[in-house]
Design a protein around this motif. Structure first.
Motif, mmCIF file in Angstrom:
data_model
loop_
_atom_site.group_PDB
_atom_site.id
_atom_site.type_symbol
_atom_site.label_atom_id
_atom_site.label_comp_id
_atom_site.label_asym_id
_atom_site.label_seq_id
_atom_site.Cartn_x
_atom_site.Cartn_y
_atom_site.Cartn_z
ATOM 1 N N GLU A 48 -3.503 -1.475 14.410
ATOM 2 C CA GLU A 48 -3.670 -0.805 13.122
ATOM 3 C C GLU A 48 -4.380 -1.692 12.100
ATOM 4 O O GLU A 48 -4.246 -1.496 10.900
ATOM 5 C CB GLU A 48 -2.297 -0.384 12.574
ATOM 6 C CG GLU A 48 -1.455 0.417 13.553
ATOM 7 C CD GLU A 48 -2.130 1.700 13.995
ATOM 8 O OE1 GLU A 48 -2.993 2.218 13.262
ATOM 9 O OE2 GLU A 48 -1.795 2.197 15.096
ATOM 10 N N GLU A 64 -7.963 -3.604 10.455
ATOM 11 C CA GLU A 64 -9.372 -3.321 10.206
ATOM 12 C C GLU A 64 -10.249 -4.164 11.139
ATOM 13 O O GLU A 64 -9.777 -5.103 11.777
ATOM 14 C CB GLU A 64 -9.710 -3.601 8.746
ATOM 15 C CG GLU A 64 -9.014 -2.632 7.783
ATOM 16 C CD GLU A 64 -9.340 -1.179 8.112
ATOM 17 O OE1 GLU A 64 -10.518 -0.785 8.035
ATOM 18 O OE2 GLU A 64 -8.400 -0.431 8.455
ATOM 19 N N ARG A 97 -3.298 2.044 -3.821
ATOM 20 C CA ARG A 97 -3.642 1.125 -2.738
ATOM 21 C C ARG A 97 -2.485 0.987 -1.769
ATOM 22 O O ARG A 97 -1.422 0.466 -2.125
ATOM 23 C CB ARG A 97 -4.016 -0.243 -3.311
ATOM 24 C CG ARG A 97 -4.675 -1.157 -2.305
ATOM 25 C CD ARG A 97 -5.011 -2.499 -2.928
ATOM 26 N NE ARG A 97 -5.746 -3.338 -1.995
ATOM 27 C CZ ARG A 97 -5.843 -4.649 -2.091
ATOM 28 N NH1 ARG A 97 -5.241 -5.288 -3.082
ATOM 29 N NH2 ARG A 97 -6.541 -5.341 -1.213
ATOM 30 N N CYS A 98 -2.663 1.444 -0.533
ATOM 31 C CA CYS A 98 -1.601 1.436 0.474
ATOM 32 C C CYS A 98 -1.096 0.013 0.726
ATOM 33 O O CYS A 98 -1.888 -0.931 0.854
ATOM 34 C CB CYS A 98 -2.118 2.048 1.769
ATOM 35 S SG CYS A 98 -0.927 2.025 3.133
ATOM 36 N N GLU A 154 -2.675 -1.776 4.454
ATOM 37 C CA GLU A 154 -3.992 -2.411 4.520
ATOM 38 C C GLU A 154 -4.860 -2.074 3.322
ATOM 39 O O GLU A 154 -6.074 -2.267 3.350
ATOM 40 C CB GLU A 154 -4.717 -2.005 5.801
ATOM 41 C CG GLU A 154 -4.268 -2.766 7.047
ATOM 42 C CD GLU A 154 -4.702 -4.217 7.026
ATOM 43 O OE1 GLU A 154 -5.817 -4.514 6.551
ATOM 44 O OE2 GLU A 154 -3.924 -5.067 7.483
ATOM 45 N N GLY A 209 -5.467 0.954 1.988
ATOM 46 C CA GLY A 209 -6.171 2.227 2.071
ATOM 47 C C GLY A 209 -5.972 3.077 0.821
ATOM 48 O O GLY A 209 -4.950 2.957 0.136
ATOM 49 N N GLN A 256 -7.037 9.623 -1.229
ATOM 50 C CA GLN A 256 -7.847 10.358 -0.262
ATOM 51 C C GLN A 256 -6.995 10.867 0.911
ATOM 52 O O GLN A 256 -7.528 11.418 1.873
ATOM 53 C CB GLN A 256 -8.971 9.469 0.260
ATOM 54 C CG GLN A 256 -9.960 9.040 -0.804
ATOM 55 C CD GLN A 256 -11.046 8.121 -0.273
ATOM 56 O OE1 GLN A 256 -11.336 8.103 0.921
ATOM 57 N NE2 GLN A 256 -11.630 7.316 -1.154
ATOM 58 N N CYS A 301 -1.355 8.046 4.242
ATOM 59 C CA CYS A 301 -2.562 7.230 4.100
ATOM 60 C C CYS A 301 -3.642 7.698 5.080
ATOM 61 O O CYS A 301 -3.357 7.899 6.269
ATOM 62 C CB CYS A 301 -2.224 5.767 4.360
ATOM 63 S SG CYS A 301 -3.651 4.652 4.224
ATOM 64 N N PRO A 302 -4.889 7.839 4.617
ATOM 65 C CA PRO A 302 -5.956 8.303 5.505
ATOM 66 C C PRO A 302 -6.426 7.250 6.508
ATOM 67 O O PRO A 302 -7.131 7.586 7.457
ATOM 68 C CB PRO A 302 -7.079 8.672 4.529
ATOM 69 C CG PRO A 302 -6.868 7.756 3.364
ATOM 70 C CD PRO A 302 -5.374 7.620 3.231
ATOM 71 N N TRP A 303 -6.061 6.002 6.311
ATOM 72 C CA TRP A 303 -6.559 4.953 7.204
ATOM 73 C C TRP A 303 -5.715 4.823 8.465
ATOM 74 O O TRP A 303 -6.238 4.852 9.566
ATOM 75 C CB TRP A 303 -6.604 3.615 6.462
ATOM 76 C CG TRP A 303 -7.789 3.483 5.541
ATOM 77 C CD1 TRP A 303 -8.665 4.469 5.178
ATOM 78 C CD2 TRP A 303 -8.201 2.297 4.866
ATOM 79 N NE1 TRP A 303 -9.593 3.972 4.303
ATOM 80 C CE2 TRP A 303 -9.339 2.643 4.095
ATOM 81 C CE3 TRP A 303 -7.724 0.991 4.813
ATOM 82 C CZ2 TRP A 303 -10.011 1.708 3.306
ATOM 83 C CZ3 TRP A 303 -8.387 0.063 4.023
ATOM 84 C CH2 TRP A 303 -9.517 0.428 3.284
ATOM 85 N N HIS A 304 -4.415 4.646 8.314
ATOM 86 C CA HIS A 304 -3.578 4.355 9.484
ATOM 87 C C HIS A 304 -2.342 5.244 9.581
ATOM 88 O O HIS A 304 -1.504 5.022 10.452
ATOM 89 C CB HIS A 304 -3.152 2.877 9.487
ATOM 90 C CG HIS A 304 -4.303 1.933 9.430
ATOM 91 N ND1 HIS A 304 -4.641 1.255 8.284
ATOM 92 C CD2 HIS A 304 -5.215 1.572 10.363
ATOM 93 C CE1 HIS A 304 -5.709 0.507 8.514
ATOM 94 N NE2 HIS A 304 -6.082 0.682 9.762
#
Length: 335
Positions: free
Chosen positions: A147, A149, A268-269, A272, A274, A278, A288-291
């Motif tokens: 998970e 980047e 800000r997550c 990481e 994210g 969004q 969270c859209p990232w992870h």
């Protein structure tokens, strides 16, 4: 047999060629070691060899194909709820650094006992204990790594490769010892310790320089202005949508419910960094859209990982048609 001194015609003692040669060799070795060390470490003019190499690893896009394939494999493991346990959500931070204490401690103790009279059997036993503890530690590390980047994942691959080499060397050491080749076993163990040590140094770069596993929302309480802060007129926020606003220097994600209520989290997550603004609202959580970490909108609690820290949450009120927010502080500890 050559002597170390010889008398000159004036009665003075002079150093022989063998003594001079040994001194010159020692001086050359010391000079070379100093040069290597100076080039390896950072100085006022640049990062040095070590940080330069790690910087190149961070930008090594050639590793992305391998990382993507391994990431898919790790995410496909049928771990269920144990995935969050391996992330360390129950602990409030990644559990991998805790789990590596067993194998590293066992292997370090084994290395000491290897050169202690009567230490052969306990050294072999501790080496086996370290190998048994390495499996869960590796699994926890892989679950976290999947998970990360891209730049972090590239460094993580090198970290994992060195750890894998270390485990293989320790396994070969155990086999050599059990088949009566003690010195060979010692040699393999030394190689394993070097590999694991280098992996640990790279793991430190990953954790502290690249902030993998750190709480990326930790600074919010130090940056948000005190008291109630206006962030926009009520009619500017669409029902069911996630809007991004700012409270001083801190971005926040604002959700307006069907009943007209507002819920606000730091944008800000914590996992990481994210952008939660969004993300999507699902079952009372902002995802969270990232992870895919899910945070409760009412409390900021991280219901699911990979986030191990909750999200800062803001109290809300409407005053004169404007939405105001204030960072919710934890209650004071009981005396």
């Amino acid at each position: 047999m050559p002597s170390t001194t010889a008398s000159s015609g004036t009665g003075e003692s002079t150093t022989t060629s063998s003594g001079t040669s040994a001194s010159a060799v020692a001086s050359a070795v010391a000079s070379t070691a100093g040069t290597v060390l100076r080039r390896a470490l950072p100085d006022p003019d640049g990062p040095g060899t070590v940080l330069t190499l790690l910087g190149r690893v961070e930008q090594a896009r050639q590793l992305d194909g391998l990382a993507a394939a391994l990431r898919r494999a790790v995410r496909a493991l049928p771990l269920g709820r144990s995935r969050d346990i391996l992330h360390g959500r129950w602990l409030g931070h990644p559990v991998h650094p805790l789990m590596v204490q067993l194998p590293i401690g066992a292997w370090t103790s084994s290395a000491v006992l290897d050169w202690t009279p009567g230490g052969r059997r306990p050294a072999t036993f501790l080496l086996a204990v370290g190998l048994a503890g390495a499996g869960p530690a590796v699994l926890a590390g892989l679950v976290d790594w999947a998970e990360l980047e891209k730049e972090q994942a590239r460094v993580g691959l090198v970290h994992a490769a060195l750890n894998s080499a270390g485990v293989a060397a320790y396994a070969a050491s155990l086999y050599a010892r059990l088949t009566g080749h003690r010195m060979r076993g010692r040699s393999f163990a030394l190689a394993g310790m070097c590999a694991v040590g280098a992996a640990g140094a790279i793991g430190g770069h990953l954790a502290y320089r690249q902030a993998a596993g750190a709480n990326h929302a930790e600074a919010v309480p130090h940056l948000v202005p005190p008291g109630w802060q206006p962030i926009g007129r009520v009619e500017e926020f669409a029902e069911g949508a996630v809007d991004r606003r700012r409270v001083g220097d801190v971005a926040v994600a604002v959700v307006r419910g069907a009943d007209g209520s507002f819920q606000v989290l730091a944008d800000r997550c914590s996992h990481e960094g994210g952008p939660l603004s969004q993300g999507t609202v699902e079952d009372g959580c902002l995802v969270c859209p990232w992870h895919g970490s899910a945070f409760r909108l009412d409390t900021g609690w991280n219901r699911t990982g990979p986030a191990t820290a909750p999200q800062p949450v803001f109290d809300t009120r409407v005053d004169d048609g404007r939405l105001h927010v204030r960072l919710r502080m934890p209650p004071p500890a009981p005396h």
